[in-house]
Design an enzyme around this catalytic site. Structure first.
Site: not given
Ligand code: AQP
Length: 329
Positions: A112, A193, A196
């Site tokens: 947000k 963190k 992606k």
């Molecule tokens: N850094 C991480 N360390 C451990 N686990 C992770 N996950 C994501 N990042 C880490 C886990 O991967 C799974 C898929 O999550 P996702 O499709 O939401 O991927 P993301 O990398 O979190 O994608 P985004 O779009 O980049 O999201 P935001 O913007 O939230 O960072 C999940 O089980 C996640 O926990």
């Protein structure tokens, strides 16, 4: 047999965090459960995705799952949007979820802040669709990274609420987060963190399909500290701890073992070891990925996984509708 489920959005580029935090652990557990792994394309639509690219990214992610070691004898892979029951149950779940509960979600609050012109409703109600994804299959275990724990907790709360109101309908799920790797951090900013949705040129994110030389450079330029002591201490040494975590997972040892083994090295020597071992792992991953991606079987794999999941989802939604008093079939 108990059920396990998890999913990844077909958006951005699959990272080392996605692998170590979620899919590696799913693969390790797939023998013990009836296992479902989905491609969370509806969740992906909480931000704009180019329609022409979605099909390819779904096939890419299917090949990535297989390259991670997903075994089709044990796991059903399917696309979330091909099973309408996810949306239908997501709707019913949202109707009895409180605005206050959703407003407390950390991920929502963080996003947000970065969304200037208002937040889409999809992002706000994302956890209710995620709850439906899990409750629909009576999953007992959901392997996820640390950022998703809160969403599994709200899924439990919602499942419990429905069970109290309508009689036992749902199995209540637990998250599985690994002891090491539940939050792989960005190499340039080890307080954030690895994610992606980071830009493709982000130096702190290891994309699993990146050129391996680029990956090595990213490890070599990872932010650390000036103490030159290789010690696992996430609070005071987040950069070094992140690299130790990555190496420990690759070698399947604990960080204490590494601290003892590597204690006489300087940071440059330590990073070189991490870079080389990660490179070997990624080269192997990419060769498997390419093989699966080139085969013409991916759609068939998804069709087969969908057929199995569809039956289970349809039976469950029918039961939910009966319990709600709206099954007129
Ligand atoms: N850094 C991480 N360390 C451990 N686990 C992770 N996950 C994501 N990042 C880490 C886990 O991967 C799974 C898929 O999550 P996702 O499709 O939401 O991927 P993301 O990398 O979190 O994608 P985004 O779009 O980049 O999201 P935001 O913007 O939230 O960072 C999940 O089980 C996640 O926990």
């Amino acid at each position: 047999m108990k059920t396990m489920i998890t999913g990844v959005q077909p958006t951005g580029n699959f990272t080392l965090g996605n692998y170590m935090g979620a899919i590696k652990n799913f693969v390790a557990l797939q023998d013990k459960y009836e296992s479902y792994l989905f491609i969370a394309d509806l969740h992906g639509l909480t931000s704009y995705q180019e329609p022409q690219k979605i099909r390819q990214t779904i096939l890419d992610l299917t090949a990535i799952y297989l390259a991670c070691g997903v075994d089709l004898e044990k796991t059903n892979i399917f696309v979330q949007s091909s099973i309408n029951e996810h949306s239908a149950l997501g709707f019913l779940v949202a109707f009895q979820c409180r605005v206050g509960e959703l407003s407390r979600m950390t991920q929502y609050k963080a996003k947000k802040q970065t969304t200037g012109d208002g937040v889409d409703l999809g992002l706000f109600i994302y956890p209710t669709l995620m709850a439906a994804d899990i409750l629909l299959y009576d999953a007992e275990v959901v392997p996820v990274g640390a950022d998703q724990k809160q969403h599994i907790e709200i899924t439990r709360d919602l499942g419990e609420r429905f069970n109290k109101r309508y009689g036992d309908i749902f199995q209540l799920p637990n998250y599985y987060t690994p002891p090491l790797g539940q939050r792989i951090m960005n190499l340039q900013n080890p307080l954030e963190k690895m994610s992606k949705s980071a830009p493709e040129d982000d130096k702190g994110t290891i994309f699993m399909l990146d050129d391996v030389e680029v990956t090595k450079k990213k490890i070599m330029s990872a932010k650390t500290d000036s103490a030159n002591i290789i010690k696992f201490d996430e609070e005071n040494k987040p950069g070094i701890s992140n690299l130790l975590t990555i190496l420990a997972i690759l070698r399947e040892v604990d960080t204490k073992t590494l601290e003892i083994e590597l204690k006489d090295l300087n940071y440059g020597q330590f990073k070189k070891i991490v870079a080389d071992e990660l490179a070997l792992f990624i080269i192997d991953f990419q060769s498997k990925y390419q093989q699966f991606r080139d085969e013409k079987k991916l759609q068939l794999i998804l069709d087969q996984g969908t057929a199995v999941a569809q039956k289970r989802a349809a039976d469950k939604l029918k039961l939910v509708k009966e319990k709600f008093g709206i099954d007129f079939s």
